[in-house]
Design an enzyme around this catalytic site. Structure first.
Site, PDB file in Angstrom:
ATOM      1  N   GLU A 156       0.807  -1.183  -0.088  1.00  0.00           N
ATOM      2  CA  GLU A 156      -0.044   0.083  -0.157  1.00  0.00           C
ATOM      3  C   GLU A 156       0.864   1.264  -0.105  1.00  0.00           C
ATOM      4  O   GLU A 156       2.159   1.169   0.409  1.00  0.00           O
ATOM      5  CB  GLU A 156      -1.039  -0.174   1.171  1.00  0.00           C
ATOM      6  CG  GLU A 156      -0.266  -0.206   2.467  1.00  0.00           C
ATOM      7  CD  GLU A 156      -0.917   0.728   3.631  1.00  0.00           C
ATOM      8  OE1 GLU A 156      -1.062   1.905   3.151  1.00  0.00           O
ATOM      9  OE2 GLU A 156      -0.880   0.365   4.906  1.00  0.00           O
TER      10      GLU A 156
ATOM     11  N   ASP B  41     -18.559   4.331  12.996  1.00  0.00           N
ATOM     12  CA  ASP B  41     -17.215   4.500  12.267  1.00  0.00           C
ATOM     13  C   ASP B  41     -16.316   3.182  12.157  1.00  0.00           C
ATOM     14  O   ASP B  41     -16.067   2.602  13.139  1.00  0.00           O
ATOM     15  CB  ASP B  41     -16.428   5.390  12.991  1.00  0.00           C
ATOM     16  CG  ASP B  41     -14.962   6.159  12.133  1.00  0.00           C
ATOM     17  OD1 ASP B  41     -14.937   5.372  11.010  1.00  0.00           O
ATOM     18  OD2 ASP B  41     -14.296   6.846  12.646  1.00  0.00           O
TER      19      ASP B  41
ATOM     20  N   LYS C 277      -4.683  -2.019  13.900  1.00  0.00           N
ATOM     21  CA  LYS C 277      -3.877  -0.958  14.743  1.00  0.00           C
ATOM     22  C   LYS C 277      -4.635  -0.718  16.128  1.00  0.00           C
ATOM     23  O   LYS C 277      -5.843  -0.548  16.165  1.00  0.00           O
ATOM     24  CB  LYS C 277      -4.322   0.542  13.802  1.00  0.00           C
ATOM     25  CG  LYS C 277      -3.443   0.728  12.667  1.00  0.00           C
ATOM     26  CD  LYS C 277      -3.696   1.879  12.152  1.00  0.00           C
ATOM     27  CE  LYS C 277      -3.109   1.980  10.680  1.00  0.00           C
ATOM     28  NZ  LYS C 277      -3.655   1.058   9.437  1.00  0.00           N
TER      29      LYS C 277
END
Length: 316
Positions: free
Chosen positions: A25, A138, A159
């Site tokens: 990425e 979210d 994360k």
């Protein structure tokens, strides 16, 4: 009409010849690491693969073209141009039609890698369910993308700034297979152990490929997440991590940081308040995942598993 997806000559040749390729990425370059460290890290990541006989395919959108495999000038542009934005799956079509330039998130990278015919993708940490998602809804698009793409993703878990238990629950619901690489404990990005267990463990790249083959035989069009922790001695100090995380979450709430700005804000806060230690751990864990991704890709290629479908993309 200008080509919308372009494979670099190196990536196109490797796929055509059945040689190993690993997707990378570009958001970690543009938004995850500070300048000028980001460009040095990006070059280092690619060199790790090249040195082991694997072709790196860093992915980004440049002037409206989704590029699978970047040359050094393109890599530098993603690292140095402040106008480069984050591009997720929902942003790809507008970015292409408006000739924009953007770094691809895990979700967009996985999609474009799959379209190009690349099966293995290494990243740092996976997105997931954000803290407080019960009210904000979210949730990273990474999870939705991986729920529909047959790609193997190597990461250091989710994360740790996110709601890790909720993320694991969502991955179960979405039927995303999670394999612990030489561990039965789900890694916590900066930390080797998030405190959560996993059902499945593998010890070698060959075992990962066996799961890939079996999943293909079942026609399960879902991702396989290979959770690859850093060695304990290389993780961020857990006490420091927990203190800074609590402070960072409080500061983000106080400043009204939400949505796609949350992760860059929290990562930057970590860098500042750990004296740069989190930055070194971030680079280390990304490199660790890239090395393992290269090993898996080599095993996949060794078995003659098909990668690139006919017409996967236009050669650059």
């Amino acid at each position: 009409m200008m080509s919308r997806i372009a494979l670099s000559d190196a990536v196109a040749a490797a796929l055509a010849e059945g040689r190993p390729v690993v997707a990378l990425e570009s958001t970690i370059i543009s938004h995850g690491l500070p300048r000028p460290r980001n460009l040095a890290a990006a070059r280092h990541f690619e060199s790790l693969l090249l040195g082991s006989g694997v072709t790196p395919a860093t992915i980004a959108v440049i002037d409206g073209v989704a590029r699978v495999g970047l040359n050094d000038a393109q890599l530098a542009r993603i690292a140095e141009d402040p106008g480069v934005t984050k591009v997720s799956v929902r942003d790809l079509a507008p970015a292409m039609t408006q000739r924009a330039s953007g770094a691809t998130t895990v979700a967009a990278t996985a999609l474009l890698a799959h379209r190009a015919g690349i099966r293995v993708f290494s990243t740092g940490g996976l997105g997931g369910v954000h803290r407080g998602a019960a009210q904000s809804f979210d949730e990273s698009a990474d999870l939705v993308a991986l729920a529909g793409l047959p790609i193997t993703v190597v990461s250091a878990g989710t994360k740790s700034i996110l709601d890790v238990p909720a993320t694991l629950e969502r991955m179960e619901t979405l039927s995303i297979t999670v394999l612990g690489y030489r561990t039965s404990r789900y890694p916590g990005f900066y930390l080797a152990d998030s405190g959560l267990g996993m059902d499945w463990r593998v010890e070698t790249p060959a075992e990962v490929v066996e799961v890939m083959v079996a999943q293909d035989a079942l026609d399960l069009r879902r991702a396989i997440l290979v959770a690859n922790p850093l060695p304990g001695e290389k993780q961020l100090d857990p006490a420091l991590h927990d203190r800074v995380l609590a402070d960072a979450l409080g500061r983000a709430e106080a400043e009204g940081v939400t949505g796609k700005d949350t992760t860059p804000f929290l990562l930057a806060y970590f860098r500042e308040h750990t004296g740069g230690a989190s930055l070194e751990v971030n680079v280390e864990l990304a490199a660790n995942n890239i090395v393992l991704g290269g090993q898996i890709a080599r095993e996949w290629a060794r078995r003659g598993a098909p990668d690139a479908p006919a017409g996967a993309g236009d050669r650059d």
